[in-house]
Every structure is written in structure tokens, then in C-alpha cells.
Design an enzyme around this catalytic site. Sequence first.
Site, PDB file in Angstrom:
ATOM      1  N   TRP B 346       0.846  -1.200   0.000  1.00  0.00           N
ATOM      2  CA  TRP B 346       0.000   0.000   0.000  1.00  0.00           C
ATOM      3  C   TRP B 346       0.885   1.254   0.000  1.00  0.00           C
ATOM      4  CZ3 TRP B 346      -0.284   3.904   3.730  1.00  0.00           C
ATOM      5  CH2 TRP B 346      -1.278   4.854   3.518  1.00  0.00           C
ATOM      6  N   HIS B 347       2.022   1.166   0.712  1.00  0.00           N
ATOM      7  CA  HIS B 347       2.905   2.332   0.782  1.00  0.00           C
ATOM      8  C   HIS B 347       3.528   2.671  -0.569  1.00  0.00           C
ATOM      9  CE1 HIS B 347       2.775   1.556   5.146  1.00  0.00           C
ATOM     10  NE2 HIS B 347       2.953   2.855   5.223  1.00  0.00           N
ATOM     11  N   GLY B 348       3.793   1.663  -1.341  1.00  0.00           N
ATOM     12  CA  GLY B 348       4.403   1.958  -2.620  1.00  0.00           C
ATOM     13  C   GLY B 348       4.515   0.690  -3.433  1.00  0.00           C
TER      14      GLY B 348
END
Lengths: 80, 533
Positions: B346-348
Site C-alpha cells: 500500500w505504501h508503494g
Amino acid sequence: MDQAQALKELSRIMQDVLDDPSVALSPGTTAADVEGWDSMTNITFVVEVERQFGVKFKTAEIEEMHNVGDMLKMIAAKKS
Amino acid sequence: MLFNSYSFILLFVPITLGVYYAIGRAHRPASALWLIAASLFFYAWWRPFNVLLIAPSIAINYGIVRLLLRWGDRRPGASRAAFWGGILFNLGFLGYFKYSGFCLQMVHDITGASFVVRSIILPLGISFITFQKIALLVDVRAGRVTRVALRDYALFVLFFPQLIAGPIVHYRELMPQFAALDGLPRAENFAVGLTLFFTGLFKKVIFADPIAALIAPAWLQAAGGGHPAFFQAWAACLGYMLQLYFDFSGYSDMAIGLARLFGIKLPPNFNSPLKATNIIDYWARWHMTLTRFLTAYIFTPLTLSLTRKRAAQGLPIMGGRGTTLRAFGVLLAYPTMVTMGLAGVWHGAGYQFLVFGVLHGIALVTNHAWRLRRPHWWPAKSRAAHFAGWALTFLFVICAEIFFRAASVSAGIGILRGMAGLSGLTLPMALLPHAQALGLHATGVWESGTDFVQLWGWIGAGLFVVLALPNTLELLAAYDPALGFKVRPAGHTRVLRKLAWAPSFAWATGLSAVTAAGLLSLGRLSDFLYWHF
């Protein structure tokens, strides 16, 4: 089953789940009051309660139960 | 528009706030519309095209919410279809912008097929906006939200303090607050809001940005396949942890403070995470609204359904020390790894984020296993055990964070090697003779001893603030700074009692200095790390 009996039953289930015979629940008890009652324990507890009382909670209902008293009320409502 | 820019602080906020309160008393709906317009302007500042992306997404989501409300339990089939259609639409929207390049890359890595990967510009804050929209769909379907007006929906999605990077807020905790506002400006809201905003700005420009600049060379070296030596690698690792904390908790303080200026309380996002004494506790203190979201919408439903299934089959479920290995694996390890793997990506989009998520998943599972099976003689409540827990947690967290920052997995491993001393030692010239006397072999020297002292000075100061001082929300606890925030029992220290926020001469002087320092350091603009997610 009356409230006092149901409460005793809930205490017994929580003692099993936490493997700690010293746990005693009262209607005002919240998760924060009992050591080890985290989100994982809560799920196990709820499922054990469902199994032993023959009820089923919705996810939203689980979130709305903020203490043991709320759970007792919810069980009573489902049983009647 | 950046929170840490003159145009935002000196023009956008005062104008938005002034008009909001000027029209708020006479006409509340108009003040809500004004806030929506201002938020759209704020969002459009970087790339006006972004508005053309977010507006249809709002319209479609709102349409689905209306359908869910109308059909509800009366038409379960249609309702379910609309719900899953909405979830897929939002995930598809996020997926296209954020993950299509990464997915093609993975296909390439596995099959060797090559594609022309067009670079897609990520609409700002899309990961956060998508999460809030999905949460509302779930809440409407579960019956937790029963009324949604278009104006309220737009305000919920766009309200600019939390638009780009959270705190991730629920419709049911934000909108009742707007409904209850009377449109009157209140001194307490301004006092608390400005304190939070400028303390956050201070964290960002006085700690996060200078530390980031000092450790950048080591990260650049690792990204280029180089091997940072012992002190550089440790500084890169500790410094990045501090940068990330000051950057994101500073942003969160600013967001919570801005919302408070409008009379709105947002949920807390940080509660001194680096003081945590175990990794489960760490996630209850770090990016708290993300943890809350992942727990409520992924971990709990998954674990609940798995537990019910096993219970129905008569198989053992979780149960203290008596838990079987299989139950532990299926009911705890598996859902935890799924949740943390998703949290990572989700962060990257990138393998290093997956590594980050998996590492944290393993740590959480280990922590749970330890809780169930730790030896009876372990003095869990002793100070020594607390210290050991803290040290282990801290060390793990900073090492896992390396993969959060590293340009690639191999660059991250380069930093870890350096920390383990495998890439040698570089020392300032002045220390060299002493090191030789101790029998240490330096493989290089720092060009200037001042750099060395400056770098470790910042890191030492940062660690002191993070580990020894109360956090901003604790200081303001008497004024209800964030939704449901309470100081933990262990947080009630003598230091907190001495330092707690009060409308006093000392605080006025201190805050003026903090504000001045923040405003005067805005010269070099840098955006927030989490605005890229």
C-alpha cells in the site's frame, strides 16, 4: 439463562481463552481492564461465545459492544 | 499547495478560515460549500488535472452509496453487486495509477517478457482517499452510516487538512462534528490548533529536513551499488527513522491542528511509537489510523471468518498456552502476513515495500507466539524485560525501515552490511590515531570532522526528543487534541506534569520561538514523505 448465569459463563469462556483462571468479568469490564485481551483474543472470545450460546454476531455488532454488559444485552436480545 | 509554504500559511489558511467564519454564522451550508471549494483549489494547486480525476471518482462513489442506502436489506442481491462493484472500482482506480507499472515489472521479472511501461503520474493522496472511500462503502453496507448527502460526501473526501495523507478518518466520526458546529470561532480551538500546527511545522523543518540532507549522501551511495561504512550506515539508518518520524508525525500534527482551527477534531496518528516495548505496541502507536483501518477492514473480518470456520468444523481455535501450532498458523500467522504484506505494498509499488511489510508481519507473528509461549520464569513486568523489549523493538524497526527508504532491496542490504561492520570503518581525521591505538583499522576518513559532529549531534538531539520528551498530543491532553486521545498510564510522568501545555507566559514565549524558527526555515521547500503514497 439469567444474566448472572450468563455472566458466569462468559467469565469461564474468557478464562479458557486466556488460559488464566483468575479472570473475573463483570458487566462494566472492558478489554482494557483485562491483561492480554487484545484484538486477537477478542475474536476468539466472540467466536467461543457464539458457539456456546448458539448465537451469531454481525461485524458491526461486535464493534458496538464496548464492555461485557453490552455483550450480555446483545446475547439476551438474540436469545429472546 | 504544501503545508510548509508561505502561500499556504500566510494566504490560503487565513483567507479560507476568515471566509469560513464570516459566512458560517449566517449560513452554515454555504460555509461547507466554501470549504469544499477551498479544498478543491488546494488540491488543484499542483496539477489542475488532478481535479478532473478525483471529481468523477467522487460522483461514482456517491452514486454507489445512494444505491446501497436505497436497496439496503430489501434487495440483497443488487445491494451486494453494487457494493463489490464499488470496491472493485476503487481498487481498480488505485491499481491503475499506482500498481500497473509494478505489475508489468513483476510479469517481466518472472516471464522475461518486455513491455513499454508508460510512466503514470500518481494523483496526489490517492492511497489515502481510496481507503476512506472504501471504508464508507463498508460502513454503509454494514448499516453504520444511514444518511449521506452529496455535500457531506464531498466535504468528507475533500476536507483539505486530511486530504493528502490522512489521518485516515471515518465518515461517522467526521460528519457528525460538522453537523454539530455552530459557526462561531472559539479561542480554545485556535490556541490548540495553532500550537499543533506550528509544533508540527517545527518538527518538519527543524528536524526532518536537516537530518534528511545530512544522510542523503550515504543513501545515494547505497543506491548506486556502493558500500557505506559503519558510521555512515548507522547514521543513514537512525537518521532516516528520525526523518520519517518527524516528517510524518509533524505532518499529522499540522493536519490535526488545521482541522481544529475549523472546530473539527481528527483521530490521533502517532503516540510516541519509538518508545514501544514490543512490535504489537509499536503498531498501536505508529500511523495509528492506518493500523485501525487495516485491523477493522482486513485483519478482523479475515480472522473472524477463519475462526468461525474452524470452530464449526470442531477444530481447535486460539486458546492461550494450549493453542495448537496449526490453529496459530491458520488463525494468526496467515491473516497477519496477508495484512502486513498488503500494508507494505500500500505504501508503494516495489519489492522493497513488500519486504518491509513481510518483515513486520514476521515480527508481529513472533511477538504473538512469544506472548503465548514465553517461559514462566520470564520477568515480563521487570524493568530489565521492558528495556530488552524496547531495545529489540527499536533495533528491528529501524532495520525494517531501511527497506522503506532504500531505492531497491540490494541497496537496503548494502546499508545493513555497513551497519554490521562488513564495509569497514571511516572516521574523522582527528579520531584516527585513537582508533589505531585501539587496534581498529579505518578504511577511510571523513573529509571534515564538523560534518561528523553535526550529523551525530542532530541524531542525538532527535533521539532525545523522541525517547525522553512527551509527545505533542500528550502535552495538549487536557484540551482534547485528537478524537479519543488519552495519555497512557506510563505517559503520566513528572516531565509531562512540568511541561503540559497551558496558556502561560512560558508557553507563549516557547511557542513564539517555535513558530518563528519554523517560518524562518521555510526557504528551501521540501514535500512530505507520505504525500507520495
